[in-house]
Design a protein around this motif. Structure first.
Motif, PDB file in Angstrom:
ATOM      1  N   ALA A  29       0.954  -1.272   0.005  1.00 57.46           N
ATOM      2  CA  ALA A  29      -0.078   0.279  -0.146  1.00 57.46           C
ATOM      3  C   ALA A  29       0.488   0.887  -0.104  1.00 57.46           C
ATOM      4  O   ALA A  29       1.764   1.269   0.462  1.00 57.46           O
ATOM      5  CB  ALA A  29      -1.142   0.146   1.549  1.00 57.46           C
ATOM      6  N   ALA A  30       0.385   2.084  -0.363  1.00 51.42           N
ATOM      7  CA  ALA A  30       1.194   3.884  -0.689  1.00 51.42           C
ATOM      8  C   ALA A  30       1.079   4.210   1.163  1.00 51.42           C
ATOM      9  O   ALA A  30       0.122   3.711   1.927  1.00 51.42           O
ATOM     10  CB  ALA A  30       0.058   4.348  -1.165  1.00 51.42           C
ATOM     11  N   VAL A  31       2.141   5.052   1.452  1.00 49.27           N
ATOM     12  CA  VAL A  31       2.189   5.417   2.441  1.00 49.27           C
ATOM     13  C   VAL A  31       0.620   6.361   2.787  1.00 49.27           C
ATOM     14  O   VAL A  31       0.575   7.168   1.847  1.00 49.27           O
ATOM     15  CB  VAL A  31       3.318   5.953   3.021  1.00 49.27           C
ATOM     16  CG1 VAL A  31       3.618   7.127   3.613  1.00 49.27           C
ATOM     17  CG2 VAL A  31       4.748   5.021   1.783  1.00 49.27           C
ATOM     18  N   ALA A  32       0.148   6.442   4.223  1.00 53.27           N
ATOM     19  CA  ALA A  32      -0.328   6.798   4.701  1.00 53.27           C
ATOM     20  C   ALA A  32       0.253   7.944   5.018  1.00 53.27           C
ATOM     21  O   ALA A  32       1.209   8.280   5.731  1.00 53.27           O
ATOM     22  CB  ALA A  32      -1.330   6.154   6.142  1.00 53.27           C
ATOM     23  N   THR A  33      -0.874   9.070   4.986  1.00 44.71           N
ATOM     24  CA  THR A  33      -0.039  10.786   5.648  1.00 44.71           C
ATOM     25  C   THR A  33       0.032  10.254   7.457  1.00 44.71           C
ATOM     26  O   THR A  33      -1.214   9.634   8.403  1.00 44.71           O
ATOM     27  CB  THR A  33      -2.142  11.568   5.517  1.00 44.71           C
ATOM     28  OG1 THR A  33      -1.558  11.676   4.008  1.00 44.71           O
ATOM     29  CG2 THR A  33      -1.335  13.167   5.957  1.00 44.71           C
ATOM     30  N   PRO A  34       0.797  10.758   7.634  1.00 43.13           N
ATOM     31  CA  PRO A  34       1.021  10.306   9.359  1.00 43.13           C
ATOM     32  C   PRO A  34       0.658  11.622  10.032  1.00 43.13           C
ATOM     33  O   PRO A  34       0.348  12.605   9.535  1.00 43.13           O
ATOM     34  CB  PRO A  34       2.326  10.776   9.945  1.00 43.13           C
ATOM     35  CG  PRO A  34       2.947  10.941   7.829  1.00 43.13           C
ATOM     36  CD  PRO A  34       2.170  11.542   7.358  1.00 43.13           C
ATOM     37  N   GLY A  35       0.054  11.317  11.283  1.00 42.47           N
ATOM     38  CA  GLY A  35       0.012  12.250  12.304  1.00 42.47           C
ATOM     39  C   GLY A  35       0.708  13.394  12.496  1.00 42.47           C
ATOM     40  O   GLY A  35       1.921  13.067  12.629  1.00 42.47           O
ATOM     41  N   SER A  36       0.387  14.347  13.330  1.00 40.55           N
ATOM     42  CA  SER A  36       1.421  15.488  14.445  1.00 40.55           C
ATOM     43  C   SER A  36       0.243  16.060  15.129  1.00 40.55           C
ATOM     44  O   SER A  36      -0.900  16.674  15.181  1.00 40.55           O
ATOM     45  CB  SER A  36       2.255  16.211  13.146  1.00 40.55           C
ATOM     46  OG  SER A  36       0.942  17.130  12.717  1.00 40.55           O
ATOM     47  N   GLY A  37       1.026  16.677  16.627  1.00 47.08           N
ATOM     48  CA  GLY A  37       0.597  17.575  17.360  1.00 47.08           C
ATOM     49  C   GLY A  37      -0.859  16.813  17.869  1.00 47.08           C
ATOM     50  O   GLY A  37      -1.492  17.132  19.056  1.00 47.08           O
ATOM     51  N   VAL A  38      -0.508  15.150  18.106  1.00 44.31           N
ATOM     52  CA  VAL A  38      -1.652  14.324  18.814  1.00 44.31           C
ATOM     53  C   VAL A  38      -1.110  13.079  20.160  1.00 44.31           C
ATOM     54  O   VAL A  38      -0.287  12.784  19.763  1.00 44.31           O
ATOM     55  CB  VAL A  38      -2.663  13.338  18.130  1.00 44.31           C
ATOM     56  CG1 VAL A  38      -3.666  12.659  18.113  1.00 44.31           C
ATOM     57  CG2 VAL A  38      -3.104  14.316  16.753  1.00 44.31           C
ATOM     58  N   THR A  39      -1.902  13.462  20.542  1.00 41.70           N
ATOM     59  CA  THR A  39      -1.254  13.203  22.126  1.00 41.70           C
ATOM     60  C   THR A  39      -2.912  12.391  22.847  1.00 41.70           C
ATOM     61  O   THR A  39      -3.593  12.684  22.380  1.00 41.70           O
ATOM     62  CB  THR A  39      -0.563  13.860  23.312  1.00 41.70           C
ATOM     63  OG1 THR A  39      -1.412  14.767  23.699  1.00 41.70           O
ATOM     64  CG2 THR A  39       0.555  14.474  22.656  1.00 41.70           C
ATOM     65  N   GLY A  40      -2.254  11.129  23.461  1.00 41.42           N
ATOM     66  CA  GLY A  40      -3.344  10.531  24.201  1.00 41.42           C
ATOM     67  C   GLY A  40      -3.646  10.138  25.252  1.00 41.42           C
ATOM     68  O   GLY A  40      -2.121   9.253  25.231  1.00 41.42           O
ATOM     69  N   THR A  41      -4.411   9.670  26.025  1.00 45.79           N
ATOM     70  CA  THR A  41      -3.992   8.774  27.498  1.00 45.79           C
ATOM     71  C   THR A  41      -5.378   8.227  28.206  1.00 45.79           C
ATOM     72  O   THR A  41      -6.761   8.374  27.419  1.00 45.79           O
ATOM     73  CB  THR A  41      -3.235   9.550  28.185  1.00 45.79           C
ATOM     74  OG1 THR A  41      -2.886  11.259  27.869  1.00 45.79           O
ATOM     75  CG2 THR A  41      -3.441   9.354  29.751  1.00 45.79           C
ATOM     76  N   VAL A  42      -4.933   6.817  28.017  1.00 41.08           N
ATOM     77  CA  VAL A  42      -6.077   5.971  28.168  1.00 41.08           C
ATOM     78  C   VAL A  42      -6.251   6.124  29.950  1.00 41.08           C
ATOM     79  O   VAL A  42      -5.265   6.020  30.550  1.00 41.08           O
ATOM     80  CB  VAL A  42      -5.543   4.218  28.054  1.00 41.08           C
ATOM     81  CG1 VAL A  42      -6.183   3.375  28.393  1.00 41.08           C
ATOM     82  CG2 VAL A  42      -5.281   4.105  27.067  1.00 41.08           C
ATOM     83  N   LEU A  43      -7.756   6.506  29.927  1.00 43.37           N
ATOM     84  CA  LEU A  43      -8.266   6.278  31.633  1.00 43.37           C
ATOM     85  C   LEU A  43      -9.104   5.230  31.847  1.00 43.37           C
ATOM     86  O   LEU A  43      -8.788   5.100  32.640  1.00 43.37           O
ATOM     87  CB  LEU A  43      -9.893   7.518  30.957  1.00 43.37           C
ATOM     88  CG  LEU A  43      -8.894   9.014  30.978  1.00 43.37           C
ATOM     89  CD1 LEU A  43     -10.432   9.892  30.373  1.00 43.37           C
ATOM     90  CD2 LEU A  43      -8.741   9.345  32.074  1.00 43.37           C
ATOM     91  N   ALA A  44      -9.227   4.104  31.187  1.00 37.50           N
ATOM     92  CA  ALA A  44      -9.762   3.407  30.954  1.00 37.50           C
ATOM     93  C   ALA A  44      -9.932   2.201  30.921  1.00 37.50           C
ATOM     94  O   ALA A  44      -9.781   1.958  29.136  1.00 37.50           O
ATOM     95  CB  ALA A  44     -11.215   3.163  31.942  1.00 37.50           C
ATOM     96  N   LYS A  45      -9.794   1.045  30.786  1.00 44.15           N
ATOM     97  CA  LYS A  45      -9.556  -0.196  29.464  1.00 44.15           C
ATOM     98  C   LYS A  45     -10.362  -1.490  30.270  1.00 44.15           C
ATOM     99  O   LYS A  45      -9.741  -2.222  31.416  1.00 44.15           O
ATOM    100  CB  LYS A  45      -8.665  -0.131  29.413  1.00 44.15           C
ATOM    101  CG  LYS A  45      -8.667  -1.525  28.036  1.00 44.15           C
ATOM    102  CD  LYS A  45      -6.247  -2.231  27.773  1.00 44.15           C
ATOM    103  CE  LYS A  45      -7.304  -3.579  26.809  1.00 44.15           C
ATOM    104  NZ  LYS A  45      -5.703  -3.108  26.539  1.00 44.15           N
ATOM    105  N   GLY A  46     -11.248  -2.090  29.317  1.00 39.25           N
ATOM    106  CA  GLY A  46     -11.992  -3.265  30.067  1.00 39.25           C
ATOM    107  C   GLY A  46     -12.057  -4.090  28.493  1.00 39.25           C
ATOM    108  O   GLY A  46     -12.240  -4.101  27.670  1.00 39.25           O
ATOM    109  N   THR A  47     -12.041  -5.281  28.818  1.00 37.04           N
ATOM    110  CA  THR A  47     -12.862  -6.382  27.940  1.00 37.04           C
ATOM    111  C   THR A  47     -14.625  -6.838  28.544  1.00 37.04           C
ATOM    112  O   THR A  47     -14.724  -7.768  29.352  1.00 37.04           O
ATOM    113  CB  THR A  47     -11.562  -7.411  27.933  1.00 37.04           C
ATOM    114  OG1 THR A  47     -10.245  -6.654  27.667  1.00 37.04           O
ATOM    115  CG2 THR A  47     -12.844  -8.414  26.843  1.00 37.04           C
TER     116      THR A  47
END
Length: 157
Positions: A29-47
């Motif tokens: 596949a062609a190269v996807a457009t990368p993101g920039s200036g984005v941060t994320g924090t997981v607050l909670a996770k469950g299954t």
């Protein structure tokens, strides 16, 4: 703006060279457009033992994150393997969808993104203050939260 014959010929040569290089390195596949200036924090996770409609069997990971997109920042083109529900806490998120329609979502409103590679999109902060989101992901167990993707044909210049 009309392209000259020379510009079209140069562009065609660059595209051909790029395709040859991609094939030489085994890329599918062609190269996807990368993101920039984005941060994320997981607050909670469950299954959950329950299944998603997008997957016939298995369990579902439920992840809640805060996401911040700085002014001028972008998520890059991507899609989600499961649905996403988001609330915009501050700023305005501008999303370009798979059909090149544009949706602006201001603070205090929410949106739902459907799952699958046919729902590629990009989120941008076109404003002057950070965009803050609360996002809840429902993905098949062990799946990534998002998958990088190429821009749809309608978005290419």
């Amino acid at each position: 703006m009309r392209r000259t014959f020379r510009t079209r010929r140069i562009r065609r040569a660059l595209v051909t060279t790029g395709c040859a290089a991609a094939l030489a390195f085994g890329s599918t596949a062609a190269v996807a457009t990368p993101g920039s200036g984005v941060t994320g924090t997981v607050l909670a996770k469950g299954t959950s033992a329950g299944t998603l409609k997008v997957k016939a069997e298995g369990r579902t990971d439920v992840i809640v994150r805060t996401i911040t997109i700085e002014p001028g920042g972008s998520t890059g083109w991507h899609y989600h393997p499961g649905p996403l529900i988001a609330v915009v806490k501050s700023g305005t998120l501008t999303r370009t969808l798979h059909d090149c329609s544009v949706e602006a979502t201001p603070a205090g409103t929410s949106f739902i993104e459907p799952s699958g590679s046919h729902h590629v999109h990009i989120g941008r902060n076109l404003g002057t203050e950070p965009v803050e989101l609360y996002a809840t992901y429902l993905v098949p167990e062990g799946s990534p939260l998002s998958v990088d993707a190429d821009a749809p044909e309608c978005a290419e210049e």
